[in-house]
Design a protein around this motif. Structure first.
Motif, mmCIF file in Angstrom:
data_model
loop_
_atom_site.group_PDB
_atom_site.id
_atom_site.type_symbol
_atom_site.label_atom_id
_atom_site.label_comp_id
_atom_site.label_asym_id
_atom_site.label_seq_id
_atom_site.Cartn_x
_atom_site.Cartn_y
_atom_site.Cartn_z
ATOM 1 N N SER A 1 25.987 -7.904 12.339
ATOM 2 C CA SER A 1 26.016 -7.102 11.106
ATOM 3 C C SER A 1 27.335 -7.149 10.329
ATOM 4 O O SER A 1 27.315 -7.305 9.104
ATOM 5 C CB SER A 1 25.646 -5.655 11.407
ATOM 6 O OG SER A 1 24.455 -5.601 12.123
ATOM 7 N N THR B 1 27.382 -10.335 8.547
ATOM 8 C CA THR B 1 26.447 -10.285 7.422
ATOM 9 C C THR B 1 27.092 -9.549 6.248
ATOM 10 O O THR B 1 27.033 -10.002 5.097
ATOM 11 C CB THR B 1 25.149 -9.564 7.837
ATOM 12 O OG1 THR B 1 24.558 -10.274 8.913
ATOM 13 C CG2 THR B 1 24.159 -9.495 6.686
ATOM 14 N N GLY C 1 21.620 2.438 1.565
ATOM 15 C CA GLY C 1 21.499 2.191 3.005
ATOM 16 C C GLY C 1 22.862 1.936 3.614
ATOM 17 O O GLY C 1 23.537 0.965 3.279
ATOM 18 N N GLY D 1 23.685 1.555 6.959
ATOM 19 C CA GLY D 1 23.475 1.221 8.363
ATOM 20 C C GLY D 1 24.532 0.235 8.845
ATOM 21 O O GLY D 1 25.665 0.227 8.371
ATOM 22 N N HIS D 2 24.131 -0.610 9.781
ATOM 23 C CA HIS D 2 25.077 -1.562 10.375
ATOM 24 C C HIS D 2 25.756 -2.427 9.311
ATOM 25 O O HIS D 2 26.948 -2.682 9.379
ATOM 26 C CB HIS D 2 24.352 -2.475 11.369
ATOM 27 C CG HIS D 2 23.938 -1.756 12.608
ATOM 28 N ND1 HIS D 2 22.706 -1.171 12.744
ATOM 29 C CD2 HIS D 2 24.605 -1.513 13.750
ATOM 30 C CE1 HIS D 2 22.629 -0.600 13.935
ATOM 31 N NE2 HIS D 2 23.767 -0.782 14.568
ATOM 32 N N VAL D 3 24.979 -2.865 8.335
ATOM 33 C CA VAL D 3 25.541 -3.738 7.296
ATOM 34 C C VAL D 3 26.139 -2.906 6.158
ATOM 35 O O VAL D 3 27.282 -3.132 5.742
ATOM 36 C CB VAL D 3 24.464 -4.693 6.727
ATOM 37 C CG1 VAL D 3 25.059 -5.570 5.635
ATOM 38 C CG2 VAL D 3 23.876 -5.560 7.832
ATOM 39 N N ASP E 1 21.590 7.306 1.503
ATOM 40 C CA ASP E 1 20.939 7.031 2.786
ATOM 41 C C ASP E 1 20.023 8.213 3.057
ATOM 42 O O ASP E 1 20.183 9.270 2.440
ATOM 43 C CB ASP E 1 21.980 6.857 3.914
ATOM 44 C CG ASP E 1 21.407 6.097 5.098
ATOM 45 O OD1 ASP E 1 20.497 6.639 5.767
ATOM 46 O OD2 ASP E 1 21.840 4.963 5.368
ATOM 47 N N ILE E 2 19.061 8.022 3.963
ATOM 48 C CA ILE E 2 18.235 9.167 4.318
ATOM 49 C C ILE E 2 18.864 9.919 5.496
ATOM 50 O O ILE E 2 18.419 10.990 5.859
ATOM 51 C CB ILE E 2 16.788 8.726 4.663
ATOM 52 C CG1 ILE E 2 16.812 7.538 5.614
ATOM 53 C CG2 ILE E 2 16.027 8.373 3.403
ATOM 54 C CD1 ILE E 2 15.459 7.163 6.149
ATOM 55 N N ALA F 1 18.445 9.282 -2.255
ATOM 56 C CA ALA F 1 17.990 7.958 -1.829
ATOM 57 C C ALA F 1 16.946 7.369 -2.768
ATOM 58 O O ALA F 1 16.902 6.160 -2.982
ATOM 59 C CB ALA F 1 17.434 8.044 -0.409
ATOM 60 N N CYS G 1 20.753 -2.321 0.735
ATOM 61 C CA CYS G 1 21.060 -2.651 2.134
ATOM 62 C C CYS G 1 20.186 -1.818 3.075
ATOM 63 O O CYS G 1 20.608 -1.448 4.171
ATOM 64 C CB CYS G 1 22.531 -2.390 2.440
ATOM 65 S SG CYS G 1 23.648 -3.431 1.492
ATOM 66 N N ALA G 2 18.973 -1.477 2.618
ATOM 67 C CA ALA G 2 18.076 -0.684 3.474
ATOM 68 C C ALA G 2 16.752 -1.418 3.631
ATOM 69 O O ALA G 2 16.605 -2.275 4.493
ATOM 70 C CB ALA G 2 17.890 0.702 2.889
ATOM 71 N N LEU G 3 15.837 -1.117 2.755
ATOM 72 C CA LEU G 3 14.462 -1.585 2.908
ATOM 73 C C LEU G 3 14.159 -2.830 2.095
ATOM 74 O O LEU G 3 14.855 -3.120 1.125
ATOM 75 C CB LEU G 3 13.523 -0.495 2.381
ATOM 76 C CG LEU G 3 13.800 0.920 2.826
ATOM 77 C CD1 LEU G 3 12.977 1.873 1.983
ATOM 78 C CD2 LEU G 3 13.457 1.031 4.293
ATOM 79 N N ALA H 1 22.175 -6.767 1.079
ATOM 80 C CA ALA H 1 21.797 -7.409 2.342
ATOM 81 C C ALA H 1 20.313 -7.370 2.678
ATOM 82 O O ALA H 1 19.841 -8.189 3.473
ATOM 83 C CB ALA H 1 22.543 -6.728 3.493
ATOM 84 N N ALA H 2 19.568 -6.426 2.117
ATOM 85 C CA ALA H 2 18.198 -6.215 2.598
ATOM 86 C C ALA H 2 17.352 -7.490 2.498
ATOM 87 O O ALA H 2 17.511 -8.278 1.563
ATOM 88 C CB ALA H 2 17.542 -5.098 1.798
ATOM 89 N N ASN H 3 16.479 -7.672 3.471
ATOM 90 C CA ASN H 3 15.550 -8.805 3.460
ATOM 91 C C ASN H 3 14.377 -8.502 2.545
ATOM 92 O O ASN H 3 13.971 -7.347 2.408
ATOM 93 C CB ASN H 3 15.011 -9.045 4.882
ATOM 94 C CG ASN H 3 15.914 -9.971 5.670
ATOM 95 O OD1 ASN H 3 16.353 -11.011 5.173
ATOM 96 N ND2 ASN H 3 16.191 -9.597 6.912
ATOM 97 N N ASN I 1 22.440 -12.896 2.434
ATOM 98 C CA ASN I 1 22.519 -12.219 3.742
ATOM 99 C C ASN I 1 22.531 -13.193 4.925
ATOM 100 O O ASN I 1 22.210 -12.827 6.047
ATOM 101 C CB ASN I 1 21.410 -11.165 3.882
ATOM 102 C CG ASN I 1 20.020 -11.761 4.049
ATOM 103 O OD1 ASN I 1 19.858 -12.951 4.353
ATOM 104 N ND2 ASN I 1 18.996 -10.942 3.863
#
Ligand code: NAI
Length: 346
Positions: free
Chosen positions: A142, A145, A175, A177-179, A198-199, A218, A232-234, A254-256, A282
């Protein structure tokens, strides 16, 4: 299976069954033109076998594009184990899966994905050497990334605003998170002003305290009044509802699978928004894992290669501008020339 979307483009699809452990898995090898196919092993309680096949095919194809675009000597593959990662995992199950990976003689290399972790890869490693992301190897991808996404944001700023210095620019990070949280740190250190969402309230508190970020709900962060929006979340965050509300001139995160559908790439172009294609920006994680699977892991060398995401994105932006096509299509075309296949007519 032969009529499943995407099957035609695949070299090989392997169905795995192990009566003793109850393993039911699919290994999809999309393309090995550039090298062995590397991709994560996902464990998920798919609603149907057809859903598992579709996911494996779609994900393995995505890996071919991601690795080709990153210039890695890798093809694209992915595997899915049908099951609940919370209740159905056992070392024996992953050893059984590892034996199937081994039977492919290195055509597929397995790494972590949703539902699997380092311990599962270690179980596979007992029976095959064709795994990556092992303990004592390259570790959590992460932060790497995030570093790649940071380089990609600089490239997008260069293309859109004529500067790659981010000082004073406003960036919305969705988001943490890790990234996302590590990206927020890098942006803050580069002098950007942050708006975050973020949530998870703890995650927001970390960003507002450490990086002087401003928080936003969010479900509204995509509409923030900023220069750059970094999802960078969903996945599917760029869709019919959000695109008309986006104020940022640049989307780079980053999100896919950020585009809900392929046509949303054109919708962004129409609005004059520069979109950094997700699998281009990413790729830091897969570059990092490649450096482990290629031999002795050298983090500095991995980071140097990740910095190449900057040039890859400039190439994509230039091609999109020259051909008058969405950046998402330009990324596909650059990737396809690198793995030697031509896009089939839609
Ligand atoms: P993560 O699970 O650590 O972080 C996701 C964060 O998003 C969490 O903090 C979560 O609370 C938050 N979130 C969830 N729903 C949200 C919503 N509706 N609004 C705002 N925030 C929400 O995941 P990670 O590893 O940071 O990955 C983020 C994205 O980047 C994912 O799409 C992942 O597929 C993609 N990615 C990650 C890579 C990696 O190396 N970790 C590599 C390539 C892509």
């Amino acid at each position: 299976i032969f009529t499943a979307p995407d099957f035609d483009n695949h070299e090989q699809v392997v169905f795995c069954n192990d009566a003793e452990t109850g393993l039911k898995a699919i290994i999809a090898i999309h393309d090995t033109t550039r090298g062995p196919s590397l991709g994560g092993c996902r464990m998920w309680p798919y609603a149907s076998e057809a859903a598992a096949v579709t996911d494996a095919l779609r994900l393995s194809r995505g890996m071919t594009y991601k690795s080709a675009l990153a210039g890695l000597p890798l093809g694209g593959g992915k595997s899915v184990i049908i099951g609940d990662a919370k209740t159905q995992k056992s070392p024996a199950l992953f050893r059984a899966f590892g034996r199937f990976v081994d039977s492919l003689g290195g055509r597929y290399i397995a790494a972590e994905d949703v539902g699997t972790g380092v311990a599962d890869i270690e179980a596979m490693r007992q029976v095959t050497r064709h795994v990556a992301g092992t303990a004592g190897g390259s570790g959590d991808p992460s932060p790497v990334t995030a570093y790649g996404v940071f380089q990609g944001i600089r490239a997008a700023a260069k293309a859109k605003l004529g500067r790659d210095d981010l000082a004073g620019l406003r960036v919305a990070v969705q988001g943490l998170g890790h990234v996302g949280l590590d990206l927020a740190r890098q942006l803050y250190e580069a002098g950007a002003a942050l708006i975050v969402a973020d949530i998870d309230l703890d995650r927001i508190a970390r960003a507002t305290t450490a990086y002087r970020a401003e928080a936003m709900p969010a479900d509204r962060i995509h509409a923030a009044d900023v220069d750059i929006f970094a999802p960078c979340a969903l996945g599917a965050i760029l869709n019919d509802a959000t695109i008309p509300e986006i104020k940022a001139g640049i989307i780079a995160g980053a999100a896919n699978n950020q585009l809900a559908e392929e046509r949303h790439g054109a919708a962004l172009m129409k609005r004059g928004i520069l979109y950094a294609p997700d699998y281009a920006i990413n790729a830091g994680g897969i570059i990092n894992i490649h450096h482990e699977s290629a031999g002795k892991y050298d983090r500095a060398a991995a980071l140097r290669q990740v910095e190449g995401i900057y040039d890859t994105l400039l190439e994509i932006f230039a091609r999109a501008a020259a051909e008058g096509i969405p950046t998402s299509d330009a990324a596909d075309r650059v990737a396809e020339t690198r793995f030697g296949k031509h896009r089939q007519a839609a």
